[in-house]
Design a protein around this motif. Structure first.
Motif, PDB file in Angstrom:
ATOM      1  N   LEU A 494      62.508  -3.576  40.835  1.00  0.00           N
ATOM      2  CA  LEU A 494      63.230  -2.407  40.352  1.00  0.00           C
ATOM      3  C   LEU A 494      63.271  -1.366  41.463  1.00  0.00           C
ATOM      4  O   LEU A 494      62.311  -1.223  42.235  1.00  0.00           O
ATOM      5  CB  LEU A 494      62.545  -1.801  39.117  1.00  0.00           C
ATOM      6  CG  LEU A 494      62.548  -2.619  37.821  1.00  0.00           C
ATOM      7  CD1 LEU A 494      61.620  -1.959  36.808  1.00  0.00           C
ATOM      8  CD2 LEU A 494      63.954  -2.724  37.263  1.00  0.00           C
ATOM      9  N   ILE A 495      64.374  -0.645  41.535  1.00  0.00           N
ATOM     10  CA  ILE A 495      64.493   0.475  42.475  1.00  0.00           C
ATOM     11  C   ILE A 495      64.878   1.711  41.677  1.00  0.00           C
ATOM     12  O   ILE A 495      65.878   1.716  40.943  1.00  0.00           O
ATOM     13  CB  ILE A 495      65.540   0.192  43.566  1.00  0.00           C
ATOM     14  CG1 ILE A 495      65.118  -0.995  44.417  1.00  0.00           C
ATOM     15  CG2 ILE A 495      65.723   1.417  44.455  1.00  0.00           C
ATOM     16  CD1 ILE A 495      66.098  -1.355  45.518  1.00  0.00           C
ATOM     17  N   ASP A 496      64.069   2.745  41.811  1.00  0.00           N
ATOM     18  CA  ASP A 496      64.341   4.023  41.163  1.00  0.00           C
ATOM     19  C   ASP A 496      65.553   4.654  41.852  1.00  0.00           C
ATOM     20  O   ASP A 496      65.504   4.999  43.030  1.00  0.00           O
ATOM     21  CB  ASP A 496      63.109   4.928  41.290  1.00  0.00           C
ATOM     22  CG  ASP A 496      63.238   6.213  40.483  1.00  0.00           C
ATOM     23  OD1 ASP A 496      64.381   6.621  40.202  1.00  0.00           O
ATOM     24  OD2 ASP A 496      62.194   6.796  40.149  1.00  0.00           O
ATOM     25  N   GLU A 497      66.655   4.823  41.109  1.00  0.00           N
ATOM     26  CA  GLU A 497      67.883   5.325  41.708  1.00  0.00           C
ATOM     27  C   GLU A 497      67.828   6.822  42.002  1.00  0.00           C
ATOM     28  O   GLU A 497      68.716   7.354  42.672  1.00  0.00           O
ATOM     29  CB  GLU A 497      69.074   5.024  40.792  1.00  0.00           C
ATOM     30  CG  GLU A 497      69.356   3.532  40.636  1.00  0.00           C
ATOM     31  CD  GLU A 497      70.583   3.254  39.790  1.00  0.00           C
ATOM     32  OE1 GLU A 497      71.248   4.236  39.383  1.00  0.00           O
ATOM     33  OE2 GLU A 497      70.877   2.081  39.546  1.00  0.00           O
ATOM     34  N   GLU A 498      66.784   7.475  41.535  1.00  0.00           N
ATOM     35  CA  GLU A 498      66.652   8.915  41.792  1.00  0.00           C
ATOM     36  C   GLU A 498      65.767   9.189  42.994  1.00  0.00           C
ATOM     37  O   GLU A 498      66.037  10.104  43.781  1.00  0.00           O
ATOM     38  CB  GLU A 498      66.077   9.613  40.547  1.00  0.00           C
ATOM     39  CG  GLU A 498      65.985  11.120  40.677  1.00  0.00           C
ATOM     40  CD  GLU A 498      65.456  11.780  39.428  1.00  0.00           C
ATOM     41  OE1 GLU A 498      65.404  13.025  39.381  1.00  0.00           O
ATOM     42  OE2 GLU A 498      65.077  11.058  38.473  1.00  0.00           O
ATOM     43  N   THR A 499      64.722   8.367  43.176  1.00  0.00           N
ATOM     44  CA  THR A 499      63.744   8.656  44.228  1.00  0.00           C
ATOM     45  C   THR A 499      63.701   7.608  45.336  1.00  0.00           C
ATOM     46  O   THR A 499      63.128   7.864  46.402  1.00  0.00           O
ATOM     47  CB  THR A 499      62.343   8.753  43.613  1.00  0.00           C
ATOM     48  OG1 THR A 499      61.962   7.473  43.092  1.00  0.00           O
ATOM     49  CG2 THR A 499      62.323   9.782  42.496  1.00  0.00           C
ATOM     50  N   GLY A 500      64.237   6.392  45.122  1.00  0.00           N
ATOM     51  CA  GLY A 500      64.155   5.333  46.124  1.00  0.00           C
ATOM     52  C   GLY A 500      62.850   4.576  46.103  1.00  0.00           C
ATOM     53  O   GLY A 500      62.577   3.801  47.030  1.00  0.00           O
TER      54      GLY A 500
END
Length: 844
Positions: A494-500
């Protein structure tokens, strides 16, 4: 005057013999020229002896001439007989050849050269008659004188019988040549008979003069009728070069000769004479109708009754002047080959049918798999690219496709109010359908879990680590049911689209590559998980072979360590099944990560010259160099990898680039901070808390968060502290300080709740905060496995929920770092106390 005329005639005839002999040697390529040249040599000797005899001036000179003449007289009929037999294609037995051609002539020559000096068998007396007009040498015959004539008559009989036989059987077009050969034999024989019976016009021995006629007749036969053309050359060449059946036809498509194999093949040839028509041959195949098709050439196949198959090679024969002399047909029995070919053809058709069915299976499977390879990423923060090239190519009903065990999926989901990119890159065990089956299973399960995440609130409230673990465990349960016959290596993340922030696990898949500022590195440096579906034995180990251990070359300095509970790692060798190891990585602006199957490394570089074995690339760091050479671009990367050699496996790559710019304080952040500092200086705590909270929401600065937490702690507001840390972790999810603060404050909240009351409601509230402390504690140790205080706090939380084995494992690991720590010893004593106070089954 008569002698002069005879001399001239004899000289001309001798020259003709020389010319005919030389012409035959040059023109004729068959061994049959030997008998004709030998005959011409004998004729030459006969003429030479006669020339010397009529010009002799004494008995001795005349006797020498007679001896020379006899050398030609006895060998010429024998050589003529051999020539005629060859010309008429009649084989003489060897003993006949030996008697007529060697023994008798040799005896006669020996007797002539010794008579009458030593004996009187040939001549009883010889004297010189000067009054004779031509033949001055006179002799009286001895008892063996007529032996020479008998020998000549026997040879003449053979010549006549051979020619008459061929005149009756061969085609009429051969008769002129045969008649010329016959006349050339009749004329000298008649002259000899005339001389033997005493008939000599003007006292001249006519036999030598008839040899002039013989040479003239042979000249006509050779020049006009080409008697040494196809008959003597083509037949001999076919006999010498071909062991299979052959048949010879002349330029008019009529039969000339055939060997025994051909006569067995076509029984009519046994009785057919030279000159017969092709149409007279029984069962003659229409494919060999030369007369109707003058252009026939090369190789043709035909069938005869009885399911017998043959291949005929039809070749034209030309003269030196490029005139067509005829055709030679060489026939080979290919029945066995054709039968085998039919069997092979039948097998091939069967295999083709099976292949068509298999390609149909491939096609249907591809229709199932392709919709599962989803790339659904609409965020401006991320750029997602796929490259999928399966090894197995197929064509089904003019539709081309490919199938294999690799898959790539990237889809967006929501967890706890945040958007994440869920991705996986898998490589199933096996080729073609087997691998595709494994990929199909994973594609269905992964997409199904994403769909459930989008629809079910319970799943969407999980942490990223918990979500990944749930996906892994669901996959593991399904694959284990195949009992080791289906495995798959995979990256799930998973990649957090807000923080990277990126969270992922690697189940024995090629290592992840990060490309930053022109340098490519591995984000892992050791194998921590086996393939999904690995069956574990009762002894805690995998039943499958030990997977290859990759080199640490190319790993990032201070590479990301295992991001799971360290207790899980320490107990992994003792457990009956492997536990998922979660890793994390903080992406920065323009960072690119690559996930790829082992097809990226399994490149055939060539073949060993000595052994011929394939040379497969074994350097995993080669892919890093390819990434750097490609500048992190996917298309260029694929081209560079493929230029290095031949792909030997499925080849898939996922490229993800983080595009969001780095987080910077907004313009009003400094103003808010200044106002907060002024309120702190004025000791206006409520206003300071309000401004610090406002600054924290504007920009997650650690100093602001820690100062705000300190004020709340002074006021005993633990719930507000937790909220502050949660807000900070929303923007900085991998921050070590914030994670430790959450663990510490959650434990304090547990103690405060339990100190106030032991009611059921408070117990449930305490359990909630204990679980929160455990979740953030485990996340802390994925960021920094060496965080000692984090280990101790997490071990104490494990004790609270009676996970004593996990707690002991953590303390054992912490003891290696801080062996004399008092908190460690306190927790150990608490664990011993709680274990003793645990109720037994009997108490229950």
């Amino acid at each position: 005057m008569v002698i002069a005329i005879l001399t001239c005639v004899l000289i001309v005839s001798m020259m003709a013999s020389i010319w005919l002999g030389v012409f035959t040697l040059v023109r004729c390529e068959s061994k049959k020229k030997t008998s004709f040249v030998a005959m011409q040599a004998a004729v030459f000797m006969f003429l030479l002896g006669y020339l010397l005899e009529i010009n002799a001036n004494s008995v001795d000179g005349g006797m020498i001439a007679v001896r020379v003449r006899y050398m030609g007289a006895v060998f010429a009929p024998a050589a003529y007989l051999l020539f005629t037999a060859d010309y008429c294609e009649i084989k003489l037995k060897k003993y006949i050849q030996l008697i007529l051609l060697l023994i008798i002539p040799s005896i006669v020559v020996a007797l002539v050269w010794t008579t009458p000096t030593f004996h009187k068998l040939i001549y009883t007396s010889i004297y010189y008659n000067t009054s004779a007009p031509v033949h001055k040498l006179t002799s009286k015959a001895g008892p063996l004188y007529y032996l020479v004539y008998i020998h000549s008559l026997l040879c003449a009989y053979g010549v006549f019988s051979f020619i008459i036989r061929r005149l009756r059987g061969w085609d009429k077009k051969y008769r002129p040549t045969l008649i010329l050969v016959l006349m050339s034999a009749v004329v000298p024989l008649a002259a000899n008979l005339m001389y033997m019976f005493g008939f000599s016009p003007y006292g001249i021995y006519l036999a030598p003069l008839t040899l002039v006629v013989l040479n003239i007749l042979f000249y006509i036969s050779i020049v006009r009728y080409d008697s040494f053309g196809i008959v003597s050359r083509a037949s001999e060449m076919a006999l010498q070069s071909v062991q299979e059946a052959y048949i010879l036809f002349d330029a008019n498509d009529t039969f000339i000769s055939a060997n025994t194999a051909a006569k067995k093949l076509f029984l009519t040839l046994e009785t057919m004479e030279k000159g017969g028509l092709i149409s007279q041959i029984q069962d003659w195949p229409p494919e060999l109708a030369i007369h109707e098709n003058k252009e026939i050439a090369g190789s043709v196949r035909f069938e005869l009754p009885g399911d017998n198959y043959y291949t005929a090679s039809v070749n034209a024969i030309f003269s030196e002047k490029a005139n067509l002399l005829g055709h030679v047909i060489l026939i080979q029995d290919v029945t066995e080959s054709v039968t085998m070919t039919k069997k092979i053809q039948a097998a091939f058709e069967e295999v083709s049918a099976l292949k068509t069915q298999q390609d149909g299976d491939y096609f249907l499977t591809s229709l199932l798999i392709n919709p599962l390879l989803i790339k659904d990423a609409r965020s401006d923060a991320l750029s997602v690219e796929f490259f999928v090239q399966q090894k197995k190519k197929f064509t089904f009903r003019s539709r081309s496709g490919e199938i294999g065990g690799d898959l790539c999926i990237a889809r967006e989901i929501g967890l706890n109010g945040k958007r994440y990119l869920a991705f996986t890159n898998g490589d199933a065990m096996g080729k073609s359908l087997q691998g595709a089956g494994g990929a199909l299973v994973m594609g269905v399960i992964f997409n199904s879990y994403i769909n459930r995440t989008l629809l079910q609130p319970g799943i969407s409230m999980k942490t990223p680590e918990a979500w990944i673990i749930d996906v892994y465990e669901e996959l593991q349960r399904v694959y284990v049911s195949f009992d080791g016959s289906m495995l798959i290596s995979a990256i799930i993340g998973l990649i957090d689209e807000e923080t990277g922030a990126m969270y992922y696990l690697n189940a024995e898949h090629p290592w992840t590559v990060r490309y930053r500022n022109g340098a490519a590195v591995f984000t892992e440096n050791e194998l921590t998980m086996h393939k999904i579906g690995t069956v574990w034995s009762e002894h805690g180990g995998a039943d499958l072979a030990q997977p290859r251990r990759a080199s640490s070359a190319g790993s990032e300095h201070g590479a990301q360590r295992e991001r799971t509970c360290v207790a899980h790692k320490l107990r992994q060798d003792a457990d009956s099944a492997q536990r998922p190891v979660i890793r994390n990585l903080q992406l920065e602006t323009n960072d690119v990560v690559f996930f790829g199957s082992d097809g990226r490394d399994d490149i055939m570089m060539g073949a060993d010259v000595a052994t011929g074995q394939r040379i497969i690339n074994e350097d995993e760091t080669r892919f890093l160099r390819c990434v750097e050479e490609a500048g992190g671009e996917l298309r260029a990367l694929v081209e560079i990898v493929q230029q290095g050699g031949e792909l030997t496996d499925d080849f898939t790559i996922i490229r993800i680039e983080w595009l969001r710019p780095p987080l910077v304080p907004p313009p009003d952040f400094e103003a808010v901070c200044s106002s907060a500092n002024k309120a702190i200086a004025d000791k206006d705590v409520p206003r300071a808390i309000t401004l610090l909270r406002k600054a924290m929401y504007v920009y997650p600065d650690m100093k602001i968060i820690e100062r705000l937490a300190a004020y709340h702690r002074e006021r005993g507001e633990l719930q507000e502290i937790i909220q502050a840390y949660q807000q900070g972790l929303r923007m900085l999810p991998l921050n070590e300080g914030l994670l430790y603060g959450m663990v510490n404050e959650s434990r304090r909240m547990v103690r405060e709740v339990l100190d106030k009351s032991r009611s059921k409601e408070d117990a449930n509230k305490a359990a909630k905060y204990i679980q929160m402390a455990i979740d953030y504690g485990e996340r802390l140790l994925t960021v920094n496995p060496l965080h000692c205080n984090g280990m101790l706090h997490l071990a104490d939380c494990y004790r609270m929920v009676r996970r004593f084995e996990d707690a002991k494992a953590l303390l054992s690991y912490a003891r290696q770092i801080v062996p004399e720590d008092e908190n460690l010893k306190t927790i150990e004593r608490a664990i011993e106390r709680d274990e003793k106070n645990m109720p037994t089954k009997a108490d229950t």
